[in-house]
Design a protein around this motif. Structure first.
Motif, PDB file in Angstrom:
ATOM      1  N   HIS A  51       0.648  -0.885  -0.192  1.00  0.00           N
ATOM      2  CA  HIS A  51      -0.287  -0.175   0.050  1.00  0.00           C
ATOM      3  C   HIS A  51       1.003   1.090  -0.020  1.00  0.00           C
ATOM      4  O   HIS A  51       1.467   1.109   1.118  1.00  0.00           O
ATOM      5  N   LEU A  52       1.201   2.082  -0.955  1.00  0.00           N
ATOM      6  CA  LEU A  52       1.176   3.390  -0.516  1.00  0.00           C
ATOM      7  C   LEU A  52       1.372   4.668  -0.234  1.00  0.00           C
ATOM      8  O   LEU A  52      -0.538   5.039  -0.691  1.00  0.00           O
ATOM      9  N   PHE A  53       1.336   4.641   0.845  1.00  0.00           N
ATOM     10  CA  PHE A  53       0.363   5.815   1.558  1.00  0.00           C
ATOM     11  C   PHE A  53       0.698   6.752   1.466  1.00  0.00           C
ATOM     12  O   PHE A  53       1.936   7.359   1.417  1.00  0.00           O
ATOM     13  N   ASP A  54      -0.148   7.455   1.704  1.00  0.00           N
ATOM     14  CA  ASP A  54      -1.058   9.141   0.987  1.00  0.00           C
ATOM     15  C   ASP A  54      -1.668   9.664   2.716  1.00  0.00           C
ATOM     16  O   ASP A  54      -2.090  10.051   1.718  1.00  0.00           O
ATOM     17  N   GLY A  55      -2.281   8.442   3.802  1.00  0.00           N
ATOM     18  CA  GLY A  55      -2.623   9.270   4.258  1.00  0.00           C
ATOM     19  C   GLY A  55      -3.297   8.138   4.357  1.00  0.00           C
ATOM     20  O   GLY A  55      -3.174   7.229   4.525  1.00  0.00           O
ATOM     21  N   ALA A  56      -4.063   8.239   6.225  1.00  0.00           N
ATOM     22  CA  ALA A  56      -4.180   7.457   7.321  1.00  0.00           C
ATOM     23  C   ALA A  56      -5.507   6.543   6.518  1.00  0.00           C
ATOM     24  O   ALA A  56      -6.106   5.726   7.405  1.00  0.00           O
ATOM     25  N   ASP A  57      -6.272   7.363   6.005  1.00  0.00           N
ATOM     26  CA  ASP A  57      -6.850   7.241   5.753  1.00  0.00           C
ATOM     27  C   ASP A  57      -7.360   6.161   4.504  1.00  0.00           C
ATOM     28  O   ASP A  57      -7.968   5.350   4.590  1.00  0.00           O
ATOM     29  N   GLY A  58      -6.533   6.097   3.744  1.00  0.00           N
ATOM     30  CA  GLY A  58      -6.498   5.260   2.424  1.00  0.00           C
ATOM     31  C   GLY A  58      -5.625   3.945   2.900  1.00  0.00           C
ATOM     32  O   GLY A  58      -5.774   2.662   3.139  1.00  0.00           O
ATOM     33  N   LEU A  59      -4.614   3.980   4.666  1.00  0.00           N
ATOM     34  CA  LEU A  59      -4.364   3.052   5.352  1.00  0.00           C
ATOM     35  C   LEU A  59      -5.330   2.020   6.021  1.00  0.00           C
ATOM     36  O   LEU A  59      -5.543   0.941   6.416  1.00  0.00           O
ATOM     37  N   ALA A  60      -6.293   3.272   5.960  1.00  0.00           N
ATOM     38  CA  ALA A  60      -7.546   2.478   7.153  1.00  0.00           C
ATOM     39  C   ALA A  60      -8.367   1.301   6.567  1.00  0.00           C
ATOM     40  O   ALA A  60      -8.803   0.488   6.723  1.00  0.00           O
ATOM     41  N   GLN A  61      -8.715   2.034   5.163  1.00  0.00           N
ATOM     42  CA  GLN A  61      -9.108   0.679   4.386  1.00  0.00           C
ATOM     43  C   GLN A  61      -8.727  -0.058   3.386  1.00  0.00           C
ATOM     44  O   GLN A  61      -9.680  -1.195   3.494  1.00  0.00           O
ATOM     45  N   VAL A  62      -7.481  -0.463   3.623  1.00  0.00           N
ATOM     46  CA  VAL A  62      -6.957  -1.206   3.163  1.00  0.00           C
ATOM     47  C   VAL A  62      -6.674  -2.421   4.338  1.00  0.00           C
ATOM     48  O   VAL A  62      -7.136  -3.482   3.574  1.00  0.00           O
ATOM     49  N   LEU A  63      -6.476  -1.853   5.318  1.00  0.00           N
ATOM     50  CA  LEU A  63      -6.892  -2.823   6.599  1.00  0.00           C
ATOM     51  C   LEU A  63      -7.703  -3.229   6.121  1.00  0.00           C
ATOM     52  O   LEU A  63      -8.165  -4.491   7.437  1.00  0.00           O
ATOM     53  N   VAL A  64      -8.812  -3.117   6.461  1.00  0.00           N
ATOM     54  CA  VAL A  64     -10.678  -3.630   6.629  1.00  0.00           C
ATOM     55  C   VAL A  64     -10.344  -4.475   5.458  1.00  0.00           C
ATOM     56  O   VAL A  64     -11.069  -5.048   5.565  1.00  0.00           O
TER      57      VAL A  64
END
Length: 206
Positions: free
Chosen positions: A182-195
């Motif tokens: 996951h190319l991190f561009d903010g915690a929102d995107g990371l949260a979605q990937v974890l879900v």
């Protein structure tokens, strides 16, 4: 395949790393542009991340660029002030994963001394199950060897790892070895990937 463990970069994922912003604030944008044009501070930081001494590396740079020596020395004297602040939601996601029993690891380009400084300022850096820090390993991302070390020592297959990093070259190197990335561009995107990987329920990602 759904990931079973999460591998975090640190700089610009858990802690902001924006040296230019620090120098703009302290010496002004014009002087900072001159400094970074004449002195390869990022290259020096790569040396430190491979295990070189921070003090010696910066002293060598200052010695060959005496008209900017004071500014160069700031990289050493104020390094911990350059590294920050915390990206708070990312840290909350890290801790939510730990509460769920998901293995969490760090894979980060960091010097030996600078990581010690960062640990003292940011205690969550001791909370990983495993830490793969380049200064101790003698190799930095995106070199293939550092990913091979993680695979050898982490007890997870490549396709069981989810790696988040803010740099495309680091992500691409991991993806080439079969990691989920996951190319991190903010915690929102990371949260979605974890879900999406079933590692966290949405209500635990805030």
């Amino acid at each position: 395949m759904t990931a079973k463990a999460v591998v975090f970069d640190i700089g610009n994922v858990l802690i902001e790393w924006q040296p230019e912003r620090f120098f703009d604030r302290h010496i002004g944008p014009e002087r900072r542009r001159l400094l970074f044009a004449e002195v390869d501070l990022h290259g020096a930081n790569d040396k430190v991340d491979r295990g070189a001494s921070l003090a010696e590396t910066i002293a060598e740079l200052a010695a060959v660029t005496p008209h900017l020596a004071d500014e160069i020395q700031m990289w050493h004297d104020h390094w911990i002030d350059i590294a920050g602040p915390t990206i708070s939601r990312s840290v909350r996601l890290l801790r939510a994963l730990r509460r769920r029993g998901v293995p969490v690891m760090a894979l980060s380009n960091f010097g030996i001394e600078t990581f010690r400084l960062a640990q003292a300022r940011y205690p969550f850096l001791i909370e990983f199950d495993r830490r793969f820090i380049s200064g101790h390993l003698g190799v930095i991302k995106p070199a293939e060897e550092i990913y091979r070390i993680v695979e050898r020592d982490c007890e997870h297959a490549p396709n069981e790892l989810l790696f988040t990093d803010d740099r495309r070259d680091n992500i691409d190197a991991a993806a080439a070895r079969g990691w989920n990335v996951h190319l991190f561009d903010g915690a929102d995107g990371l949260a979605q990937v974890l879900v999406a990987h079933g590692l966290l329920p949405e209500e635990e990602t805030q």
